[in-house]
Design an enzyme around this catalytic site. Structure first.
Site, mmCIF file in Angstrom:
data_model
loop_
_atom_site.group_PDB
_atom_site.id
_atom_site.type_symbol
_atom_site.label_atom_id
_atom_site.label_comp_id
_atom_site.label_asym_id
_atom_site.label_seq_id
_atom_site.Cartn_x
_atom_site.Cartn_y
_atom_site.Cartn_z
ATOM 1 N N LYS A 22 -39.862 -5.275 -29.966
ATOM 2 C CA LYS A 22 -41.273 -5.689 -29.820
ATOM 3 C C LYS A 22 -41.800 -6.205 -31.162
ATOM 4 O O LYS A 22 -42.426 -7.263 -31.221
ATOM 5 C CB LYS A 22 -42.113 -4.507 -29.383
ATOM 6 C CG LYS A 22 -43.614 -4.713 -29.524
ATOM 7 C CD LYS A 22 -44.431 -3.517 -29.102
ATOM 8 C CE LYS A 22 -44.583 -2.476 -30.147
ATOM 9 N NZ LYS A 22 -45.630 -2.723 -31.164
ATOM 10 N N ASN A 23 -41.515 -5.492 -32.235
ATOM 11 C CA ASN A 23 -42.121 -5.835 -33.528
ATOM 12 C C ASN A 23 -41.458 -7.016 -34.207
ATOM 13 O O ASN A 23 -42.006 -7.558 -35.166
ATOM 14 C CB ASN A 23 -42.140 -4.611 -34.446
ATOM 15 C CG ASN A 23 -43.154 -3.581 -33.961
ATOM 16 O OD1 ASN A 23 -43.917 -3.847 -33.022
ATOM 17 N ND2 ASN A 23 -43.145 -2.419 -34.552
ATOM 18 N N ARG A 93 -53.598 -5.693 -31.821
ATOM 19 C CA ARG A 93 -53.839 -5.977 -33.221
ATOM 20 C C ARG A 93 -52.870 -7.015 -33.769
ATOM 21 O O ARG A 93 -53.186 -7.778 -34.673
ATOM 22 C CB ARG A 93 -53.690 -4.665 -33.996
ATOM 23 C CG ARG A 93 -54.165 -4.761 -35.374
ATOM 24 C CD ARG A 93 -53.941 -3.530 -36.166
ATOM 25 N NE ARG A 93 -54.237 -3.841 -37.529
ATOM 26 C CZ ARG A 93 -53.482 -4.599 -38.302
ATOM 27 N NH1 ARG A 93 -52.355 -5.072 -37.796
ATOM 28 N NH2 ARG A 93 -53.809 -4.895 -39.526
ATOM 29 N N CYS A 117 -57.551 1.266 -34.958
ATOM 30 C CA CYS A 117 -56.934 1.827 -33.746
ATOM 31 C C CYS A 117 -56.704 3.315 -33.998
ATOM 32 O O CYS A 117 -57.086 3.864 -35.032
ATOM 33 C CB CYS A 117 -55.627 1.107 -33.432
ATOM 34 S SG CYS A 117 -54.370 1.439 -34.649
ATOM 35 N N ARG A 122 -56.550 0.028 -40.204
ATOM 36 C CA ARG A 122 -55.779 -1.203 -40.028
ATOM 37 C C ARG A 122 -56.446 -2.444 -40.637
ATOM 38 O O ARG A 122 -56.768 -3.402 -39.963
ATOM 39 C CB ARG A 122 -55.468 -1.454 -38.548
ATOM 40 C CG ARG A 122 -54.889 -0.298 -37.766
ATOM 41 C CD ARG A 122 -53.524 0.145 -38.243
ATOM 42 N NE ARG A 122 -52.470 -0.826 -38.088
ATOM 43 C CZ ARG A 122 -51.739 -0.989 -36.986
ATOM 44 N NH1 ARG A 122 -52.018 -0.279 -35.938
ATOM 45 N NH2 ARG A 122 -50.768 -1.885 -36.935
ATOM 46 N N PRO A 123 -56.752 -2.461 -41.933
ATOM 47 C CA PRO A 123 -57.400 -3.631 -42.556
ATOM 48 C C PRO A 123 -56.459 -4.835 -42.575
ATOM 49 O O PRO A 123 -55.249 -4.697 -42.354
ATOM 50 C CB PRO A 123 -57.706 -3.162 -43.972
ATOM 51 C CG PRO A 123 -56.699 -2.104 -44.233
ATOM 52 C CD PRO A 123 -56.464 -1.403 -42.919
ATOM 53 N N ASP A 125 -57.003 -7.184 -45.250
ATOM 54 C CA ASP A 125 -57.368 -7.801 -46.538
ATOM 55 C C ASP A 125 -56.187 -8.490 -47.210
ATOM 56 O O ASP A 125 -56.341 -9.562 -47.820
ATOM 57 C CB ASP A 125 -57.993 -6.760 -47.466
ATOM 58 C CG ASP A 125 -57.059 -5.572 -47.691
ATOM 59 O OD1 ASP A 125 -56.568 -5.016 -46.693
ATOM 60 O OD2 ASP A 125 -56.776 -5.251 -48.852
ATOM 61 N N ASP A 325 -43.089 4.546 -37.575
ATOM 62 C CA ASP A 325 -43.090 4.428 -36.111
ATOM 63 C C ASP A 325 -42.169 5.438 -35.436
ATOM 64 O O ASP A 325 -42.160 5.526 -34.211
ATOM 65 C CB ASP A 325 -42.684 3.014 -35.682
ATOM 66 C CG ASP A 325 -43.737 2.012 -36.060
ATOM 67 O OD1 ASP A 325 -43.444 0.804 -36.033
ATOM 68 O OD2 ASP A 325 -44.853 2.426 -36.430
ATOM 69 N N ARG A 417 -46.876 -0.305 -23.697
ATOM 70 C CA ARG A 417 -47.014 -1.391 -24.671
ATOM 71 C C ARG A 417 -45.705 -1.624 -25.414
ATOM 72 O O ARG A 417 -45.436 -2.718 -25.881
ATOM 73 C CB ARG A 417 -48.104 -1.042 -25.697
ATOM 74 C CG ARG A 417 -49.474 -0.867 -25.103
ATOM 75 C CD ARG A 417 -50.516 -0.719 -26.178
ATOM 76 N NE ARG A 417 -50.422 -1.823 -27.141
ATOM 77 C CZ ARG A 417 -51.277 -1.973 -28.143
ATOM 78 N NH1 ARG A 417 -52.249 -1.113 -28.327
ATOM 79 N NH2 ARG A 417 -51.159 -2.981 -28.977
HETATM 80 C C1 EPZ Z 1 -46.402 -3.293 -38.333
HETATM 81 O O1 EPZ Z 1 -47.814 -3.236 -38.298
HETATM 82 C C2 EPZ Z 1 -45.931 -2.728 -36.997
HETATM 83 N N1 EPZ Z 1 -46.465 -3.522 -35.888
HETATM 84 C C3 EPZ Z 1 -46.399 -1.276 -36.845
HETATM 85 O O2 EPZ Z 1 -45.823 -0.776 -35.636
HETATM 86 C C4 EPZ Z 1 -45.845 -0.465 -38.019
HETATM 87 O O3 EPZ Z 1 -46.316 0.864 -37.923
HETATM 88 C C5 EPZ Z 1 -46.309 -1.085 -39.338
HETATM 89 O O4 EPZ Z 1 -45.891 -2.471 -39.400
HETATM 90 C C6 EPZ Z 1 -45.732 -0.367 -40.550
HETATM 91 O O5 EPZ Z 1 -44.342 -0.414 -40.497
HETATM 92 C C7 EPZ Z 1 -45.891 -4.702 -35.600
HETATM 93 O O6 EPZ Z 1 -44.958 -5.137 -36.253
HETATM 94 C C8 EPZ Z 1 -46.457 -5.446 -34.434
HETATM 95 P P1 EPZ Z 1 -48.731 -3.061 -42.148
HETATM 96 P P2 EPZ Z 1 -48.668 -3.953 -39.479
HETATM 97 O O7 EPZ Z 1 -49.598 -4.229 -42.402
HETATM 98 O O8 EPZ Z 1 -47.931 -5.101 -40.023
HETATM 99 C C9 EPZ Z 1 -52.092 -1.208 -44.892
HETATM 100 C C10 EPZ Z 1 -45.819 0.229 -33.515
HETATM 101 O O9 EPZ Z 1 -45.959 1.429 -33.214
HETATM 102 N N2 EPZ Z 1 -52.616 -2.582 -44.921
HETATM 103 O O10 EPZ Z 1 -47.323 -3.082 -42.644
HETATM 104 O O11 EPZ Z 1 -50.028 -4.150 -38.958
HETATM 105 C C11 EPZ Z 1 -52.167 -0.591 -43.495
HETATM 106 O O12 EPZ Z 1 -53.434 0.000 -43.266
HETATM 107 C C12 EPZ Z 1 -46.712 -0.395 -34.572
HETATM 108 O O13 EPZ Z 1 -44.942 -0.531 -33.031
HETATM 109 C C13 EPZ Z 1 -53.647 -2.889 -45.808
HETATM 110 O O14 EPZ Z 1 -54.131 -2.044 -46.542
HETATM 111 O O15 EPZ Z 1 -48.699 -2.794 -40.578
HETATM 112 C C14 EPZ Z 1 -51.067 0.437 -43.560
HETATM 113 O O16 EPZ Z 1 -51.543 1.582 -44.223
HETATM 114 C C15 EPZ Z 1 -47.818 0.558 -35.022
HETATM 115 N N3 EPZ Z 1 -54.124 -4.167 -45.833
HETATM 116 C C16 EPZ Z 1 -49.996 -0.233 -44.416
HETATM 117 O O17 EPZ Z 1 -50.685 -1.245 -45.164
HETATM 118 C C17 EPZ Z 1 -53.599 -5.164 -45.031
HETATM 119 O O18 EPZ Z 1 -54.057 -6.313 -45.115
HETATM 120 C C18 EPZ Z 1 -48.876 -0.890 -43.626
HETATM 121 O O19 EPZ Z 1 -49.485 -1.743 -42.676
HETATM 122 C C19 EPZ Z 1 -52.546 -4.831 -44.159
HETATM 123 C C20 EPZ Z 1 -52.065 -3.537 -44.120
#
Ligand code: EPZ
Length: 448
Positions: A22-23, A93, A117, A122-123, A125, A325, A417
């Site tokens: 999925k990811n 998201r 969520c 989930r920012p 930035d 995850d 999902r």
């Molecule tokens: C991906 O989400 C995955 N989703 C998530 O899987 C997974 O938990 C996550 O990566 C971490 O491995 C998909 O690939 C669709 P991140 P993503 O941006 O990219 C912070 C599942 O269960 N952050 O790597 O949205 C954020 O808050 C899902 O399949 C910022 O601060 O995650 C988090 O603490 C859930 N600013 C960390 O970074 C930003 O602009 C990692 O988030 C973006 C993220």
């Protein structure tokens, strides 16, 4: 709303094939916005999130045709709209993955700001900072991100390559790296992404982009170098196997007991998990001659032979560390270990909504901020529990497989999902699990 009713205490035996990731699939589907040529994907999983992404892309003029199970052709035939609307974005998201491709190809993008969520705020930035580094002008208008590439000589809007640092307070960003890599693929000049996410799904996306004609080096490592090109062509690509689905079934074999053979298992992307499973007492053995990216492997735990599960200290980290995850699923397993375990969540510190539900089943878990201390118990007891997010629901299903008596997991739409027909696949392995309409449970006579 559907629920799962599980009669616990039955070991799992048999084999199952790991589905496409999925990811990996979600940002790869969004990359179809980078060209008006067809993108032919194979091993696309049949999931609610995938359907949501198809709906989002269709609203942006990029249509999906399914020619066979898992085989999807995506093609942008109308590039006039660049507005990803709230009604669709709020359901998933990962819609944010459309930002980079749309901005790069169409010169502008309007996408609803994704909300938080159950697992955290989930920012985005870092995504926006990456787009600005490539020259985009970003504004926020009525809850929408509005991004425009700078006008170049001749009036066409086009991003320009630049150094982009994607390090945040919790490490890098997976979908942020995907967005910047896609945007840079069509930018003018060279982009260097420093502190890129190293998750295997990023390398899988880069494989597709390179097949489309992108010039990318280093995907999967912290530094990625992209030399932008003027156009990208169509391409074909097979989605990599889902390491989180595979890991979930490995943990299922541990918590229910028994022995599973996994086909098409991305074992080389799961070393952090198999390392912990070995110390806990769950055996993982690769069949000789397997391709470690699509391996055949046996996963087993037989209480009579192996005695009790052992405790562990686990910390979630960016890849290749232990994946967030799989945190909820492994925590369920550790509830039955003989001793105290510690789980620390470094990616989403709030990702513990499953703890209260596990406690309803007799688990002894004490949460202090980003850390949970699990005092292992001899058994879990079935109970009605409520799923809150995708991986928490998987955790509760696994706990139900091991618990004595009946566990009812409510709101399994969360599970749908990210897991295809999970109840059917577990039942085929010997579990007593069925999907029911929760209304049936309310009207069912109380057990006498
Ligand atoms: C991906 O989400 C995955 N989703 C998530 O899987 C997974 O938990 C996550 O990566 C971490 O491995 C998909 O690939 C669709 P991140 P993503 O941006 O990219 C912070 C599942 O269960 N952050 O790597 O949205 C954020 O808050 C899902 O399949 C910022 O601060 O995650 C988090 O603490 C859930 N600013 C960390 O970074 C930003 O602009 C990692 O988030 C973006 C993220």
């Amino acid at each position: 709303m559907d629920a799962f009713v599980i009669e616990g205490g039955r070991p799992l035996r048999g084999s199952l094939r790991v589905n496409g990731s999925k990811n990996a699939a979600l940002p790869i589907m969004a990359a179809a916005l980078l060209t008006d040529q067809p993108i032919d994907l194979r091993a696309v999983p049949d999931l609610a999130d995938i359907d949501n992404m198809k709906r989002l892309l269709a609203s942006l003029g990029c249509h999906a045709i399914e020619s066979a199970p898992g085989a999807v052709r995506l093609q942008s035939i109308d590039e006039s709209s660049s507005h990803a609307r709230y009604e669709i974005v709020r359901t998933m998201r990962a819609s944010i993955s459309a930002l980079g491709p749309m901005l790069a190809r169409r010169g502008e993008a309007r996408i609803s700001m994704p909300g938080g969520c159950a697992i955290g705020q989930r920012p985005v930035d870092l995504h926006l900072r990456g787009m600005e580094a490539l020259g985009a002008e970003i504004t926020l208008e009525q809850g929408d991100i509005v991004a425009r590439a700078p006008r170049r000589a001749g009036g066409k809007r086009r991003l320009r390559g630049a150094p982009v640092f994607l390090g945040g307070p919790f490490g890098s960003t997976v979908l942020g790296t995907a967005n910047v890599m896609c945007a840079a693929a069509l930018a003018e000049g060279r982009t260097i992404i420093e502190c890129a996410a190293c998750e295997p799904e990023i390398a899988d996306l880069a494989d597709l982009l390179i097949a489309m004609g992108a010039r990318i080096e280093g995907a999967g490592a912290p530094r990625i170098v992209i030399d932008g090109v003027d156009e990208l062509a169509g391409a074909a690509h097979e989605i990599m196997p889902d390491r989180i689905e595979a890991g979930t079934f490995m943990i299922a074999a541990g918590i229910a007991g028994g022995s599973l053979t996994l086909e098409n298992c991305p074992l080389d992307a799961l070393m952090a998990l198999t390392n912990h499973l070995a110390e806990i007492g769950v055996h993982v053995e690769e069949h000789p001659g397997s391709d470690p990216r699509r391996a055949r492997c046996d996963v087993s735990y037989e209480p009579r032979r192996d005695g009790r599960l052992k405790p562990a200290q686990v910390t979630t980290q960016p890849h290749p560390g232990f994946p967030t995850d799989l945190q909820a699923q492994l925590l369920a397993l550790l509830c039955l270990a003989d001793g105290n375990s510690v789980v620390t969540e470094k990616i989403f510190p709030e990702r513990f909504l499953h703890v209260a539900e596990l406690s309803r089943m007799g688990a002894q878990v004490f949460r202090q901020g980003p850390t949970a201390v699990i005092s292992g118990v001899a058994r879990l007891v079935g109970a009605p529990v409520m799923a809150s997010d995708l991986r928490a629901s998987a955790c509760l299903v696994l706990a139900g497989l091991a618990a004595e008596g009946t566990t009812t997991v409510h709101r399994v739409y969360h599970l749908d999902r990210g897991y295809e027909k999970m109840e059917e696949r577990l039942a085929a392995l010997g579990a007593r699990i069925e999907r029911v309409d929760a209304k049936e449970l309310e009207s069912a006579p109380a057990q006498g």
